[in-house]
Motif scaffolding. Structure first.
Motif, PDB file in Angstrom:
ATOM      1  N   ASP C 114       5.877  -5.714   0.919  1.00 15.86           N
ATOM      2  CA  ASP C 114       6.159  -5.566  -0.501  1.00 15.86           C
ATOM      3  C   ASP C 114       7.651  -5.425  -0.766  1.00 15.86           C
ATOM      4  O   ASP C 114       8.201  -6.016  -1.690  1.00 15.86           O
ATOM      5  CB  ASP C 114       5.406  -4.317  -1.003  1.00 15.86           C
ATOM      6  CG  ASP C 114       5.342  -4.244  -2.507  1.00 15.86           C
ATOM      7  OD1 ASP C 114       5.907  -5.118  -3.159  1.00 15.86           O
ATOM      8  OD2 ASP C 114       4.713  -3.311  -3.019  1.00 15.86           O
ATOM      9  N   ARG C 127      -1.484  -7.677   1.162  1.00 13.96           N
ATOM     10  CA  ARG C 127      -1.199  -7.729  -0.270  1.00 13.96           C
ATOM     11  C   ARG C 127      -0.013  -6.831  -0.533  1.00 13.96           C
ATOM     12  O   ARG C 127       0.340  -5.991   0.280  1.00 13.96           O
ATOM     13  CB  ARG C 127      -2.393  -7.210  -1.074  1.00 13.96           C
ATOM     14  CG  ARG C 127      -3.567  -8.121  -1.119  1.00 13.96           C
ATOM     15  CD  ARG C 127      -4.678  -7.498  -1.939  1.00 13.96           C
ATOM     16  NE  ARG C 127      -5.219  -6.304  -1.301  1.00 13.96           N
ATOM     17  CZ  ARG C 127      -5.402  -5.140  -1.916  1.00 13.96           C
ATOM     18  NH1 ARG C 127      -5.059  -4.992  -3.165  1.00 13.96           N
ATOM     19  NH2 ARG C 127      -5.933  -4.112  -1.287  1.00 13.96           N
ATOM     20  N   ARG C 128       0.554  -6.954  -1.720  1.00 17.61           N
ATOM     21  CA  ARG C 128       1.556  -5.980  -2.135  1.00 17.61           C
ATOM     22  C   ARG C 128       0.866  -4.633  -2.323  1.00 17.61           C
ATOM     23  O   ARG C 128      -0.326  -4.580  -2.611  1.00 17.61           O
ATOM     24  CB  ARG C 128       2.188  -6.418  -3.449  1.00 17.61           C
ATOM     25  CG  ARG C 128       3.257  -7.487  -3.277  1.00 17.61           C
ATOM     26  CD  ARG C 128       3.879  -7.777  -4.613  1.00 17.61           C
ATOM     27  NE  ARG C 128       4.921  -8.790  -4.512  1.00 17.61           N
ATOM     28  CZ  ARG C 128       6.197  -8.505  -4.291  1.00 17.61           C
ATOM     29  NH1 ARG C 128       6.582  -7.257  -4.154  1.00 17.61           N
ATOM     30  NH2 ARG C 128       7.088  -9.462  -4.223  1.00 17.61           N
ATOM     31  N   ASP C 133       0.774  -7.219  -8.053  1.00 20.68           N
ATOM     32  CA  ASP C 133       0.531  -8.366  -7.193  1.00 20.68           C
ATOM     33  C   ASP C 133       1.399  -9.569  -7.558  1.00 20.68           C
ATOM     34  O   ASP C 133       1.736 -10.380  -6.711  1.00 20.68           O
ATOM     35  CB  ASP C 133      -0.945  -8.767  -7.268  1.00 20.68           C
ATOM     36  CG  ASP C 133      -1.793  -7.820  -6.446  1.00 20.68           C
ATOM     37  OD1 ASP C 133      -1.215  -7.095  -5.625  1.00 20.68           O
ATOM     38  OD2 ASP C 133      -3.021  -7.799  -6.635  1.00 20.68           O
ATOM     39  N   ASP C 134       1.732  -9.695  -8.855  1.00 17.28           N
ATOM     40  CA  ASP C 134       2.490 -10.878  -9.259  1.00 17.28           C
ATOM     41  C   ASP C 134       3.975 -10.589  -9.433  1.00 17.28           C
ATOM     42  O   ASP C 134       4.669 -11.291 -10.138  1.00 17.28           O
ATOM     43  CB  ASP C 134       1.899 -11.450 -10.559  1.00 17.28           C
ATOM     44  CG  ASP C 134       1.817 -10.402 -11.655  1.00 17.28           C
ATOM     45  OD1 ASP C 134       2.071  -9.220 -11.350  1.00 17.28           O
ATOM     46  OD2 ASP C 134       1.490 -10.748 -12.798  1.00 17.28           O
ATOM     47  N   TRP C 135       4.450  -9.542  -8.816  1.00 16.47           N
ATOM     48  CA  TRP C 135       5.872  -9.195  -8.900  1.00 16.47           C
ATOM     49  C   TRP C 135       6.679 -10.221  -8.113  1.00 16.47           C
ATOM     50  O   TRP C 135       6.249 -10.697  -7.074  1.00 16.47           O
ATOM     51  CB  TRP C 135       6.100  -7.797  -8.320  1.00 16.47           C
ATOM     52  CG  TRP C 135       7.448  -7.240  -8.620  1.00 16.47           C
ATOM     53  CD1 TRP C 135       8.509  -7.229  -7.788  1.00 16.47           C
ATOM     54  CD2 TRP C 135       7.870  -6.615  -9.824  1.00 16.47           C
ATOM     55  NE1 TRP C 135       9.582  -6.630  -8.403  1.00 16.47           N
ATOM     56  CE2 TRP C 135       9.206  -6.242  -9.662  1.00 16.47           C
ATOM     57  CE3 TRP C 135       7.248  -6.335 -11.040  1.00 16.47           C
ATOM     58  CZ2 TRP C 135       9.954  -5.607 -10.642  1.00 16.47           C
ATOM     59  CZ3 TRP C 135       7.979  -5.702 -12.023  1.00 16.47           C
ATOM     60  CH2 TRP C 135       9.313  -5.349 -11.827  1.00 16.47           C
ATOM     61  N   GLU C 136       7.840 -10.538  -8.602  1.00 12.68           N
ATOM     62  CA  GLU C 136       8.665 -11.526  -7.910  1.00 12.68           C
ATOM     63  C   GLU C 136       9.811 -10.844  -7.190  1.00 12.68           C
ATOM     64  O   GLU C 136      10.448  -9.945  -7.722  1.00 12.68           O
ATOM     65  CB  GLU C 136       9.213 -12.550  -8.907  1.00 12.68           C
ATOM     66  CG  GLU C 136       8.216 -13.650  -9.175  1.00 12.68           C
ATOM     67  CD  GLU C 136       8.684 -14.587 -10.263  1.00 12.68           C
ATOM     68  OE1 GLU C 136       9.913 -14.664 -10.482  1.00 12.68           O
ATOM     69  OE2 GLU C 136       7.825 -15.214 -10.896  1.00 12.68           O
ATOM     70  N   TYR C 150       9.054  -8.163 -17.226  1.00 14.63           N
ATOM     71  CA  TYR C 150       7.852  -8.403 -16.451  1.00 14.63           C
ATOM     72  C   TYR C 150       6.703  -8.569 -17.425  1.00 14.63           C
ATOM     73  O   TYR C 150       6.408  -7.659 -18.206  1.00 14.63           O
ATOM     74  CB  TYR C 150       7.591  -7.232 -15.506  1.00 14.63           C
ATOM     75  CG  TYR C 150       6.231  -7.263 -14.866  1.00 14.63           C
ATOM     76  CD1 TYR C 150       5.913  -8.243 -13.926  1.00 14.63           C
ATOM     77  CD2 TYR C 150       5.262  -6.338 -15.195  1.00 14.63           C
ATOM     78  CE1 TYR C 150       4.669  -8.288 -13.351  1.00 14.63           C
ATOM     79  CE2 TYR C 150       4.021  -6.375 -14.625  1.00 14.63           C
ATOM     80  CZ  TYR C 150       3.721  -7.349 -13.706  1.00 14.63           C
ATOM     81  OH  TYR C 150       2.477  -7.397 -13.147  1.00 14.63           O
ATOM     82  N   ARG C 151       6.118  -9.754 -17.462  1.00  8.74           N
ATOM     83  CA  ARG C 151       5.028 -10.062 -18.390  1.00  8.74           C
ATOM     84  C   ARG C 151       5.397  -9.700 -19.825  1.00  8.74           C
ATOM     85  O   ARG C 151       4.620  -9.068 -20.555  1.00  8.74           O
ATOM     86  CB  ARG C 151       3.760  -9.319 -18.009  1.00  8.74           C
ATOM     87  CG  ARG C 151       3.122  -9.834 -16.738  1.00  8.74           C
ATOM     88  CD  ARG C 151       1.752  -9.266 -16.637  1.00  8.74           C
ATOM     89  NE  ARG C 151       1.097  -9.720 -15.421  1.00  8.74           N
ATOM     90  CZ  ARG C 151      -0.162  -9.499 -15.166  1.00  8.74           C
ATOM     91  NH1 ARG C 151      -0.917  -8.859 -16.025  1.00  8.74           N
ATOM     92  NH2 ARG C 151      -0.710  -9.912 -14.058  1.00  8.74           N
TER      93      ARG C 151
END
Lengths: 350, 373, 155
Positions: C114, C127-128, C133-136, C150-151
């Motif tokens: 992560d 997984r993170r 989960d969708d963090w860049e 973020y989003r």
């Protein structure tokens, strides 16, 4: 109810009313009186519970509102609850959701009709009084399941399923324990049961014989479970199910659940008082000292002592787990209560 | 008992907002009626990336960040960090600082264990122990407030010393408190620990075997609850713990198998008494001295790498500090005890009941601020 | 065993696969060839002289030219500690998982993935863990730039 009817007849032009209305009036009037009395008792009990818990926990509890020891705190709280927004979440089953609290309350309230608070202070004396109480008080299960199901919340569902399993199971030992008393009176009427205990403390069923004493213990434990008090408060187990079946409720509807809980507490304490503690009769035989204190006062004091014990247990015991709850009911209380019926039956034939 | 999980499985999301997840933790429970077939913990709701922050502040500025990891035992958190830096810089502190640090760390341990015991009682459904514990914790927080000015996040331990000396007369007050408090622990035992229902709810539930515990890197009271006698204060003493007399309580399994929730809980209660002993000894050893004697003017450790661990209320807290010789830490990696114990949660809670999941989680005594950092 | 002995034992057993050791440092360590980390860990866990049964810490350090994964291992029985380091390239670093040796490695490796983007081959649940989960990006890398939003939420 008779005395209420007599009072009503003193109202001028009461006879002029149509017969259907004049027949309904006493029923309505006694319901209002009963409800007012119950609301007052609940307000007092909530305050008492807060004080009892506070002193058990080394704090003071409410001290400000109303002056003397915060006596008006619950009134303020009740007003707040009634004035709060009544939130109905978007995805609930609206009809059931809105109805549920009142049905839960109804189950508790309807049973009050046959409670004899004094030798002449009762709404009606059904000849199947105690059977009626057992039957009507389990109505609240339906309301709880309605609340749990309609809330569309998994915690609520868990809470209501637990409540249903618990209340239905614990009704059996409670009813069997009641049966031991009925064996001695030969009547299901609440008034008759109290009359059978007049003449001082030695005539109370609690002290009549050891079987009845144990029957009282069984009834008290089972009744705690029926009203979801600790250690049997699984349906609303705060640490597991957030608030159980009333998780989604707020405002007045929540207040009704609250009212029903305390009404139920008072109900089971009253039934225990009537069945085992001689109802409105005083502890000293009338031959030594005639009864000066009014019957209802004696009744309330006895019921409050039982309620105090309920509170005391609530604030000192942890909660059981669901399998342990069922174990206690089916493997301990039920066999014991059957044995008590046998023993008490044998005593009654002596 | 073998349970068939082929029936209908319902997913129950416990948390992040839930009364007994002790913070913002989410447990994804796969439930079959009251039985939990699988419990997957999801963490990170309190993630602030503290380890990134500290790369941009100087060494002394890191201490307040460490406070905010385990906010229930902030004294111990900052103690671990300052000891790590002192080890890297080779700073020796005087006796007064050592004794005061031990007093504060042990008082903080008592306060933290009181929270653990109190909230655990609450998890099991008994509310009164919670308030009894918080009442006594309050006194300890008063001592901290008197000393450092803060009640929760102290910034009291400095690299090379302490922020202030204690107020005159505080040591007598502490001893007075310990005299009052030790019998109070027995009172708590009577109310909660030896309660029949409490034992039924916790003994035999959530058993963590010693092998599992070591493999999962479980430390502190949770490890000792499994019967492994291991305490960093004994194995790798710091601050002169080797000179203090105290026992290391382990789970004995009085009620059912060793390593159950009750054992873990009871280890904490017994540790509280040991901490009282340590505080008494440390107060007796206090000598006059300047608490800021060894505080460096400029904190610029040599380039290098150091790992240091201390015994926190929740287990071993390890700091891996990498320095590049500049004024800011190059990398500070924290080994958090709650993080490792939480990784064992899934295995321990499989097949338990919903109420047991709460019981197991409470017995691990986690603080999310430290898991997520 | 003291750190010198551990370092000697490791280089005797693994030879070239332990390219560098420093047993006299404040935190004694050995660098391990990334491809043989699992073998080294298994050996350290099971060998009677070492018995490193406790993985104290597993984490990454970004050295700008490389990423190091640090393993701090300890023996509960013999009371000795040792540090292993794996030097990985910054581009697509991957390493074999040691989950089978210490169960706690599962979560530590997820955290390292992560924070540093190190992939652990053979991991059961890669997984993170802390970030969504969708963090860049990988926050603890030195060249990490915090995204603005973020989003749609400002960070």
């Amino acid at each position: 109810m008779e005395s209420v009817a007599q009072l009503l007849e003193k109202i001028p032009k009461y006879d002029a009313l149509p017969e259907t209305i004049s027949a309904l009036m006493p029923i309505l009037a006694s319901s209002v009186i009963l409800f007012a009395m119950l609301a007052l008792a609940v307000l007092f009990m909530v305050w008492l519970e807060r004080k009892v818990s506070a002193h058990i926990q080394d704090r003071l509890g409410p001290m400000v509102v109303g002056g003397w020891h915060g006596w008006a705190q619950t009134i303020a709280d009740a007003l707040k609850l009634l004035l709060k927004e009544d939130i109905v979440p978007a995805s609930v089953d609206r009809v059931l959701f809105k109805m549920a609290p009142f049905i839960v309350f109804l189950g508790a309230f309807a049973a009050y009709v046959v409670l004899p608070f004094g030798s002449s202070s009762f709404v009606t004396d059904l000849n199947i009084g105690i059977l009626y109480i057992v039957a009507v008080s389990s109505l609240s299960v339906i309301g709880i399941i309605m609340a749990g199901w309609s809330s569309n919340n998994k915690y609520s569902l868990y809470g209501s399923m637990r409540a249903a399993a618990q209340i239905v199971s614990y009704e059996i030992p409670a009813a069997v324990a009641i049966m031991t008393v009925v064996l001695f009176t030969g009547s299901l009427s609440m008034v008759d049961i109290v009359r059978a205990q007049t003449g001082g403390i030695q005539n109370w069923f609690l002290f009549r014989n050891p079987f009845l004493f144990l029957a009282f213990v069984v009834y008290f434990i089972a009744s705690l479970a029926e009203v979801n008090r600790t250690p049997f408060d699984l349906p609303e187990a705060e640490s597991e199910l957030v608030a159980g079946y009333h998780t989604e409720y707020s405002g007045m509807r929540f207040a009704f659940f609250f009212l029903a809980e305390y009404a139920n507490m008072f109900l089971v304490a009253s039934v225990a008082t009537t069945l085992f503690l001689g109802g409105w009769t005083q502890a000293v035989p009338a031959s030594i000292m005639p009864q000066i204190v009014p019957g209802p006062v004696v009744f309330f004091v006895k019921a409050l002592i039982l309620i105090f014990i309920q509170m005391w247990m609530r604030w000192s015991l942890p909660r059981l787990r669901v399998d342990q709850l069922m174990y206690i009911n089916w493997k301990v209380l039920l066999p014991v209560s059957f044995a008590l019926v046998l023993g008490a039956g044998w005593m009654a034939t002596l | 008992m073998e349970v068939d999980y082929s029936g209908d499985i319902m997913t129950l999301n416990m948390g992040p907002q839930h009364p007994s997840t002790h913070g913002v933790l989410r447990l994804e429970l796969k439930t079959d009626g009251e039985i939990v077939a699988d419990a997957v913990p999801h963490i990170g709701y309190l993630h602030r990336c503290f380890e990134k922050h500290v790369e941009n502040v100087d060494y002394a500025g890191v201490v307040p960040f460490t406070d905010r990891m385990d906010y229930c035992a902030a004294m111990n958190m900052e103690l671990g960090y300052v000891l790590t830096v002192e080890k890297l810089m080779g700073i020796e502190v005087n006796n007064r600082v050592r004794c005061l640090r031990i007093i504060m760390a042990e008082l903080s341990r008592i306060a933290s264990h009181l929270i653990a015991a109190g909230t655990y009682g609450n998890d099991i459904g008994s509310f009164t122990p919670f308030l009894w514990c918080f009442r006594d914790r309050e006194t300890i927080l008063d001592f901290f407030e008197e000393t450092s000015g803060a009640r929760l996040l102290y910034n009291y331990n400095w690299i090379g010393g302490l922020m202030h000396d204690i107020k005159p007369g505080l040591e007598e007050k502490i001893i007075e408190f310990i005299d009052y408090f030790e019998p109070e622990v027995d009172n708590l035992n009577r109310l909660l620990s030896d309660n029949f229902i409490f034992i039924k709810r916790t003994a035999g539930v959530g058993i963590l075997s010693p092998e599992q515990a070591v493999s999962y890197g479980v430390t502190g009271p949770n490890l000792r609850g499994s019967g492994v006698k291991f305490d960093v204060r004994r194995e790798e003493p710091y601050l002169g713990y080797e000179d203090y007399e105290f026992d290391i309580p382990v789970g004995l399994g009085e009620h059912g198998p060793v390593g159950s929730c009750w054992d873990r809980y009871m280890v904490r209660i017994r540790e509280v008494k040991e901490s009282c002993k340590i505080v008494r000894q440390a107060v007796a050893r206090l000598t006059p001295g300047d608490v800021r004697e060894a505080v460096p003017k400029r904190i610029k450790p040599p380039a290098g790498e150091v790992y240091m661990r201390t015994e926190c209320p929740r287990g071993e807290l390890g700091y891996l500090l990498v320095s590049d010789g500049s004024l800011k830490p190059y990398r500070l990696k924290v080994k958090s005890p709650c993080f490792t114990v939480m990784s064992a949660f899934r295995e321990v809670s499989r097949g338990a009941m919903i109420a047991d999941v709460v019981s197991i989680l409470g017995s691990f005594d986690i603080v999310l601020g430290e898991i997520d950092r | 065993m003291n750190p010198q002995e551990i370092a000697a034992l490791l280089s005797e057993k693994f030879g070239q696969r332990i390219p560098e050791s420093d047993a006299d440092a404040l935190n004694p360590w050995s660098a391990v060839d990334p491809s043989s980390i699992l073998d080294v860990c298994r050996f350290m866990r099971s060998d009677g002289r070492l018995e490193m049964d406790h993985l104290e810490l597993l984490g990454g350090v970004d050295y700008k030219d490389r990423i190091e994964v640090v393993y701090v291992v300890y023996s509960m029985k013999h009371h000795h500690r040792y540090t292993l380091k794996c030097r990985l390239p910054r581009e697509e670093p991957h390493l074999s998982t040691v989950e089978s040796v210490w169960k706690v490695a599962n979560w530590h490796e997820r955290e390292t993935y992560d924070m540093f983007g190190v992939l652990f081959d053979g991991h059961s649940d890669m997984r993170r863990i802390l970030c969504p989960d969708d963090w860049e990006g990988y926050p603890l890398r030195k060249d990490y730039k915090t995204p603005d939003s973020y989003r749609g939420m400002p960070v």
